[in-house]
Design a protein around this motif. Structure first.
Motif, mmCIF file in Angstrom:
data_model
loop_
_atom_site.group_PDB
_atom_site.id
_atom_site.type_symbol
_atom_site.label_atom_id
_atom_site.label_comp_id
_atom_site.label_asym_id
_atom_site.label_seq_id
_atom_site.Cartn_x
_atom_site.Cartn_y
_atom_site.Cartn_z
ATOM 1 N N GLU A 124 65.505 67.875 85.985
ATOM 2 C CA GLU A 124 64.487 68.258 86.568
ATOM 3 C C GLU A 124 63.350 67.124 86.653
ATOM 4 O O GLU A 124 62.495 67.097 87.523
ATOM 5 N N ARG A 125 63.466 66.227 85.704
ATOM 6 C CA ARG A 125 62.495 65.140 85.703
ATOM 7 C C ARG A 125 62.825 63.804 84.845
ATOM 8 O O ARG A 125 63.549 63.979 83.915
ATOM 9 N N ILE A 126 62.718 62.809 85.367
ATOM 10 C CA ILE A 126 63.031 61.321 85.022
ATOM 11 C C ILE A 126 61.746 60.529 84.872
ATOM 12 O O ILE A 126 61.194 60.157 85.964
ATOM 13 N N ASP A 127 61.504 60.377 83.687
ATOM 14 C CA ASP A 127 60.396 59.528 83.376
ATOM 15 C C ASP A 127 60.658 58.234 83.018
ATOM 16 O O ASP A 127 61.770 58.088 82.340
ATOM 17 N N MET A 128 60.288 56.989 83.786
ATOM 18 C CA MET A 128 60.870 55.725 83.398
ATOM 19 C C MET A 128 59.644 54.738 83.116
ATOM 20 O O MET A 128 58.879 54.775 83.894
ATOM 21 N N VAL A 144 68.527 55.113 86.641
ATOM 22 C CA VAL A 144 67.810 56.077 87.471
ATOM 23 C C VAL A 144 69.061 56.693 88.497
ATOM 24 O O VAL A 144 69.085 57.808 88.971
ATOM 25 N N ARG A 145 69.551 55.710 89.212
ATOM 26 C CA ARG A 145 70.600 56.112 90.463
ATOM 27 C C ARG A 145 71.440 57.045 90.030
ATOM 28 O O ARG A 145 71.745 58.032 90.651
ATOM 29 N N GLU A 146 72.188 56.784 88.840
ATOM 30 C CA GLU A 146 73.230 57.749 88.194
ATOM 31 C C GLU A 146 72.533 58.947 87.705
ATOM 32 O O GLU A 146 73.171 59.980 87.844
ATOM 33 N N LEU A 147 71.355 58.881 87.205
ATOM 34 C CA LEU A 147 71.032 60.065 86.707
ATOM 35 C C LEU A 147 70.338 61.059 87.864
ATOM 36 O O LEU A 147 70.556 62.158 87.710
ATOM 37 N N ASP A 184 63.224 59.011 94.469
ATOM 38 C CA ASP A 184 63.714 60.388 94.166
ATOM 39 C C ASP A 184 62.563 61.137 93.630
ATOM 40 O O ASP A 184 61.732 60.577 92.986
ATOM 41 N N PRO A 185 62.197 62.234 94.250
ATOM 42 C CA PRO A 185 61.063 63.007 93.836
ATOM 43 C C PRO A 185 60.879 63.320 92.475
ATOM 44 O O PRO A 185 59.827 63.724 91.655
ATOM 45 N N ARG A 186 61.918 63.406 91.795
ATOM 46 C CA ARG A 186 62.193 63.766 90.258
ATOM 47 C C ARG A 186 61.570 62.728 89.164
ATOM 48 O O ARG A 186 61.304 62.645 88.269
ATOM 49 N N VAL A 187 61.527 61.402 89.885
ATOM 50 C CA VAL A 187 61.317 59.943 89.213
ATOM 51 C C VAL A 187 59.919 59.966 89.032
ATOM 52 O O VAL A 187 59.035 59.637 90.137
ATOM 53 N N ASN A 188 59.446 59.650 87.641
ATOM 54 C CA ASN A 188 57.960 59.398 87.402
ATOM 55 C C ASN A 188 57.947 58.152 87.040
ATOM 56 O O ASN A 188 58.120 57.799 85.843
ATOM 57 N N LEU A 189 57.779 56.899 87.818
ATOM 58 C CA LEU A 189 57.739 55.553 87.274
ATOM 59 C C LEU A 189 56.528 54.963 86.967
ATOM 60 O O LEU A 189 55.365 55.085 87.411
#
Lengths: 282, 282
Positions: free
Chosen positions: A100-104, A90-93, A128-133
């Motif tokens: 716009e959005r990273i779902d993990m 996620v850090r690299e992304l 990061d606000p784009r990350v949806n954990l």
């Protein structure tokens, strides 16, 4: 007093690291989680006793799993990370403003908790606000998704224990469906050297090949993984990483310590013995 | 009973191999020579306790030290091997019908003797009629040669003990003089990962750079060497390995298990952190 961590790369090969102290040891419902402090590698994380990352060389794995597909298609907007609880992927992304959005989807919330506390180097960008954990089984999560992602990164453990389902035909098929037209799937693809890892690598490769029209393998030097010769699978519905317009990636000005556009091409140039293993259906 | 061979990659990192039995242990005037039998790697040779080769993966090192320069200039006729007492480098060289003469200057006759007896896999071609085996100090030998070789391969131990002189400015200067106009020097160039090896690598690179107009570095995955990330130096009076006409090498029909022309180019694509280390004069 001496304190040593030892990983058995095979029953006849051992890799040992002198440990200053243990920072954390948790038995989660899924696995045993340990974090150690060492002189040589800084802090390192093991799951069920197997090396996941060290502060000294995690940049190699995380840069290679992220920047190769991002350079192959810099227009990627929506990303799913399966696994990756330490946060390094996620850090690299998050370094790409275009994402716009990273779902993990990480099955084990305890891994995330431990890494947030003891491995800020990798976990730093999980907020990061784009990350949806999502703390849930990636295998189940991806089943319900369709035509949604430009990129899926399978940042999993080895194919035994909680990571097992992430090496199945069913999972790769679900990933195919969850990807858009230009979609890319990258997975950690084990290693070609020691027999058990080679078997996992061959099986994963065969199954991905059955699901995706484009299916390549690239490599990196990761000294703290068994044999130090680690592979990644690159699969897509059409994008060929060797035809990437790498000048577009260079224009982004992302500073890297391992990846560069020359190495992007070079990483796909595999040794003959690895090519043979990947062709071998046995 | 358990019997384990352990190499300290650093004072805080150990690599261990389960041993079936010891085949040979000799103290020569120069170093301690041991050959072991193991399940995982077959037989393996250590000098002063450091891993030199295993039957499982010696093909990687020997193919990469030989085929890269031979593909860069397939017209090579006269070759000098400095060190290389196990015979693996000579074995790969003898596969080229165009090579007329191979001089090999190995300081330690006991290494050759032990490998002939216990490592026929590598030593098998030392009896090729083109091979001129000289048991003498390569450093002294090369001093007296001028404009004689198309290729010098420095197949040495690390830069302490008997290999020390083979990492000096004087030695590289002598090699320059011993090479013809199209001459190429390839040396085992240590590793970029653990600090002691990195220091040796930087020093070797700086010194070769001072002697040769073309000076590049390429890499291979050698799992039984410290970190598994090993480098070779390619220096020449003008030939650039990245401009090689690799179709000429392909026409020779030499079967390889690691090397191939795609990988020839890929091997020169180094990670950013290695490029930085090589530029660093400190």
């Amino acid at each position: 007093m001496e304190l040593w961590y030892t990983e058995e790369h095979t029953p006849d090969v051992r890799f040992s690291i002198r440990v200053e102290r243990q920072l954390c040891s948790v038995q989660s419902p899924f696995q045993r989680i340990d974090i150690f402090e060492s002189k040589e590698f800084g802090r390192f994380l093991t799951l069920d006793g197997l090396m996941m990352l060290t502060e000294k060389d995690e940049f190699i794995y995380h840069e290679m799993i992220v920047h190769v597909p991002m350079a192959a298609n810099p227009d990627i907007r929506r990303v799913l990370v399966v696994g990756g609880g330490d946060g390094g992927t996620v850090r690299e992304l998050t370094r790409y403003p275009g994402i716009e959005r990273i779902d993990m989807a990480e099955i084990d919330g305890e891994v995330v908790r431990a890494c947030r506390e003891f491995l800020p180097q990798t976990a730093s960008r999980l907020d990061d606000p784009r990350v949806n954990l999502l703390i849930e089984d990636g295998l189940k999560y991806v089943r319900s998704r369709e035509n949604e992602y430009d990129l899926i990164l399978v940042d999993s453990t080895d194919p035994f224990g909680p990571g097992e389902g992430l090496f199945t035909r069913e999972f790769y098929g679900s990933c195919y469906n969850a990807l858009r037209e230009e979609g890319i799937l990258v997975n950690q693809h084990e290693s070609p050297y020691y027999p058990d890892y080679t078997r996992s690598m061959k099986r994963a490769h065969r199954r991905i090949n059955e699901c995706f029209p484009v299916c390549r393998v690239y490599q990196a030097h990761i000294p703290t993984y068994p044999s130090g010769h680690w592979l990644f699978g690159f699969a897509s519905k059409g994008i060929d990483p060797l035809e990437a317009q790498l000048y577009r990636w260079e224009r982004l000005g992302i500073e890297t310590r391992y990846y560069n556009p020359e190495l992007h091409r070079g990483a796909f140039a595999l040794p003959n013995y690895v090519i043979s293993e990947l062709k071998d259906d046995a």
